[in-house]
Design an enzyme around this catalytic site. Structure first.
Site, PDB file in Angstrom:
ATOM      1  N   GLU A  59       0.815  -1.214   0.000  1.00 33.32           N
ATOM      2  CA  GLU A  59       0.000   0.000   0.000  1.00 33.32           C
ATOM      3  C   GLU A  59       0.850   1.267   0.000  1.00 33.32           C
ATOM      4  OE1 GLU A  59      -0.752  -2.711   1.617  1.00 33.32           O
ATOM      5  OE2 GLU A  59      -2.810  -3.185   1.054  1.00 33.32           O
ATOM      6  N   HIS A 128     -11.817  -5.094   8.809  1.00 38.35           N
ATOM      7  CA  HIS A 128     -12.361  -4.746   7.493  1.00 38.35           C
ATOM      8  C   HIS A 128     -13.582  -3.829   7.599  1.00 38.35           C
ATOM      9  CE1 HIS A 128      -9.955  -8.166   6.164  1.00 38.35           C
ATOM     10  NE2 HIS A 128     -10.218  -7.874   4.916  1.00 38.35           N
TER      11      HIS A 128
END
Ligand SMILES: Cc1ncc(C[n+]2csc(CCOP(=O)(O)OP(=O)(O)O)c2C)c(N)n1
Lengths: 333, 351
Positions: A59, A128
């Site tokens: 990322e 999440h």
């Protein structure tokens, strides 16, 4: 035409790719896989692997590369699977994207768009499910968008790409399947102003009006709540903030000046949230218009749990919004 | 006086130019230390003294279209990339004439005109940017090179590894220059890395990498030229580990408790300026008057720069919130309005 939020996002992407050669999409599984939320499904075949660019799981690396590419004259759209994973790229987003224009004395723009999903409601567990867009809205130099409607899903991307500054777009995971009608000629939308999606028709002094303020994934629930409240004779403005930074406090304050009560609905945690900021703005700018304390409906202060009943209990709900609205109105009754 | 390996330099005129470049950095930074001690400039100040051969050798091989990304120890990189000493010093004074109008300071020098992208105070934070700049060039079909400087401390960061992998995977035109001065603040390389051979680490990503004597400016230039040529002609990313040493403390706040004075003086015998100067002198390639003229020239440049900075104007507080977002013009379109900016002579964004 009939479409879904997912398809509207895809149409926005396709349109941007066709209009401007400098636009490319980059992220984990955006290509072969079709996007982890199927937003970019089919785009690899259409635009090829140079422009629909699969990245490794890194990322920080690919967000930083997006920032570099923006500095180099491209118009990258970087997808991060979820906001929880964007934390691995915080350094690049906050220390580079948000600061380079200022630190360079106005020399270096970073015209990057970073898209990511946010929010809970699908039993995915704490890592999440969080809603951290309010954190990003804390950062000067970033523009924070939260499309909650089909029109915004379709139109915000192109406007964001015209912005010479970094823009983060937060897509609530529960919205992708939302279906509805979208104008055939739907295109770019304004990203400076909040939208009043429903207007209370009362004159504001009868003690039964209020303003419901929200954005993103909680908008559908707030509209449902407004409908239910209308059945009880409580008339609500519903404001979709659309942009969390810069915040359009003007639209909020205008509405509160008419309705005299406000309930802010935000899937983030209450402490230090964007709803805290909105509540403060109302107190600063519309205090004497208020007939009741500002109410907030936020997530309970726990990491979002897996079990369905626990997750539901942790999140804002129509029931909680209605209850808060009743309190706000009742406080003056 | 010690000398380089060979007893003569092949091109005395070019060597003299390199000597001048190194001396410009040395003198600029000696002046920075002086100004810092006099409290004229503040904040963190990290000088590059001892490492000049690295910036001097590498910059020589770049063309104006190439891009440079550096760290917080970047005065030398900025200067040798073409940012004026005046604009650099004015920046440290917090003046409007500074290369970032006083918003960056010592650690955040930027210059669009010379494609100098910082000035990054986050260790390893510049590496992904360099990868992205190179990606933009690749996608646009431009034959430009992006050079990224970083210390060996950055090698332990995740961003280093992510960047190596991406650059190699996508075969991007970037030259990574690791300035291995053996210490990250007080942490010696051997106390932070399981594998201390940095070039080997880069090679593990399928990147052509080699180690170079970073005190020998001619060796640095030669290696950099080879690498830059290869990168420019489509050879993918390259990596140089430049073995060097900083003669001064990490920053002005560092009491330097972590290394022996004797170690520092041993390295100072390999001062990159003295090495080149000594070689040229020994071979009769540097007449005393040439050296005297060179130092006089450089001293004049620096004192003019100090005058420029000293006489600058503080960036007005009324301008404080500019450049957080781009200025918007009347017709609603957007774009930066940065023009002028004094000696740096920069226009808007370099695109
Ligand atoms: C991400 C990050 N962690 C810690 C620091 C604090 N810090 C500043 S310089 C430095 C040492 C870096 O050493 P190196 O990369 O070898 O560069 P050098 O100073 O030797 O040129 C540290 C730890 C920082 N700036 N950024």
């Amino acid at each position: 035409m009939k479409t879904t939020y997912r398809e509207a996002m895809r149409a926005g992407l396709r349109d941007a790719m066709q209009r401007d050669e400098r636009v490319f999409l980059m992220g984990e599984d955006v290509g072969r896989y079709g996007g982890s939320f199927a937003v970019s499904l089919g785009l690899l075949e259409e635009f090829g692997p140079e422009r629909i660019r699969d990245t490794p799981l890194s990322e920080s690396g690919f967000v930083g590369a997006g920032i570099g590419a923006a500095l180099g004259g491209m118009r990258p759209v970087v997808e991060i699977m979820t906001v929880n994973f964007s934390l691995l790229a915080l350094d690049q987003i906050i220390n580079n994207a948000a600061t380079l224009l200022h630190m360079s004395g106005g020399q270096f723009n970073v015209p990057i768009v970073i898209r990511m999903t946010t929010g809970a409601g699908r039993q995915l567990g704490a890592q999440h499910s969080h809603s951290l867009e309010g954190w990003y809205a804390h950062i000067p130099g970033l523009r924070i968008l939260a499309p909650a409607t089909l029109a915004d899903a379709r139109g915000m991307l192109w406007t964001a790409l015209q912005d010479p500054d970094p823009v983060l777009i937060f897509e609530h995971g529960s919205l992708y399947n939302m279906a509805g009608e979208l104008d055939d000629d739907a295109g770019a939308v304004d990203i400076d102003k909040a939208a009043v999606l429903r207007r209370a028709d009362g004159q504001g002094d009868s003690g039964d009006t209020l303003t419901l303020i929200t954005y993103g994934g909680t908008l559908p629930m707030v509209l449902d709540a407004a409908e239910q409240l209308a059945g009880e004779g409580i008339d609500a403005d519903v404001i979709d903030l659309r942009t969390l930074r810069p915040l359009d406090a003007h639209t909020v304050v205008d509405s509160v000046a008419r309705t005299h009560r406000a309930v802010v609905v935000d899937e983030g945690w209450r402490s230090g949230s964007i709803s805290a900021e909105i509540s403060a703005r109302i107190c600063e700018q519309a205090f004497f218009d208020l007939d009741a304390p500002v109410e907030r409906v936020c997530s309970l202060e726990v990491p979002v749990p897996y079990a369905k009943h626990l997750e539901e209990a942790a999140l804002p709900s129509v029931k909680r919004v209605v209850a808060a609205a009743r309190r706000a109105v009742g406080a003056n009754a | 006086m010690s000398t380089l390996r060979g007893q003569t330099v092949p091109d005395p005129e070019h060597a003299l130019h390199l000597l001048r470049q190194m001396l410009r950095v040395r003198r600029l930074e000696e002046k920075c230390i002086e100004l810092y001690s006099a409290a004229k400039i503040r904040g963190f100040l990290h000088v590059y003294i001892g490492e000049e051969a690295v910036a001097a050798g590498v910059m020589e091989t770049l063309s104006p279209e190439d891009a440079v990304v550096a760290t917080y120890r970047e005065h030398g990189h900025a200067l040798l990339r073409g940012v004026s000493a005046g604009a650099i010093l004015a920046e440290m004074y917090g003046h409007a004439e500074g290369c970032c109008r006083g918003r960056g300071g010592s650690m955040h020098l930027f210059d669009a005109a010379t494609r100098f992208y910082g000035g990054n105070a986050i260790v390893a934070g510049g590496l992904p940017l360099a990868v992205g700049l190179a990606l933009a060039d690749r996608m646009a079909g431009r034959q430009r090179v992006t050079v990224c400087f970083f210390g060996e401390g950055a090698v332990a960061e995740g961003e280093f590894h992510e960047s190596m992998n991406l650059a190699a995977l996508w075969q991007l035109p970037v030259l990574f220059c690791c300035e291995n001065n053996l210490y990250a603040m007080g942490t010696a390389l051997g106390r932070s890395e399981s594998q201390t051979d940095i070039a080997l680490k880069a090679a593990g990503y399928e990147i052509s990498a080699w180690a170079v004597d970073g005190m020998d400016v001619l060796a640095v230039e030669e290696a950099a030229r080879r690498a830059v040529d290869a990168v420019r002609s489509g050879g993918g990313p390259h990596f140089l580990e430049l073995r060097t040493y900083r003669f001064r403390a990490h920053s002005m706040f560092d009491p330097e408790l972590y290394r022996e004075k004797s170690e520092v003086s041993r390295w100072m015998e390999r001062d990159p300026l003295s090495l080149l100067r000594g070689t040229m002198q020994a071979a009769g390639q540097l007449p005393e008057e040439t050296w005297a003229a060179l130092t006089a020239d450089v001293d004049a440049e620096i004192s003019t720069a100090v005058g420029f900075a000293e006489n600058g104007t503080p960036e007005p507080v009324s301008e404080l919130t500019r450049f957080v977002y781009s200025d918007r013009t009347d017709d609603g379109s957007t774009g930066t309005a940065a023009t002028g900016g004094g000696q740096a002579g920069k226009g808007g964004a370099a695109r």
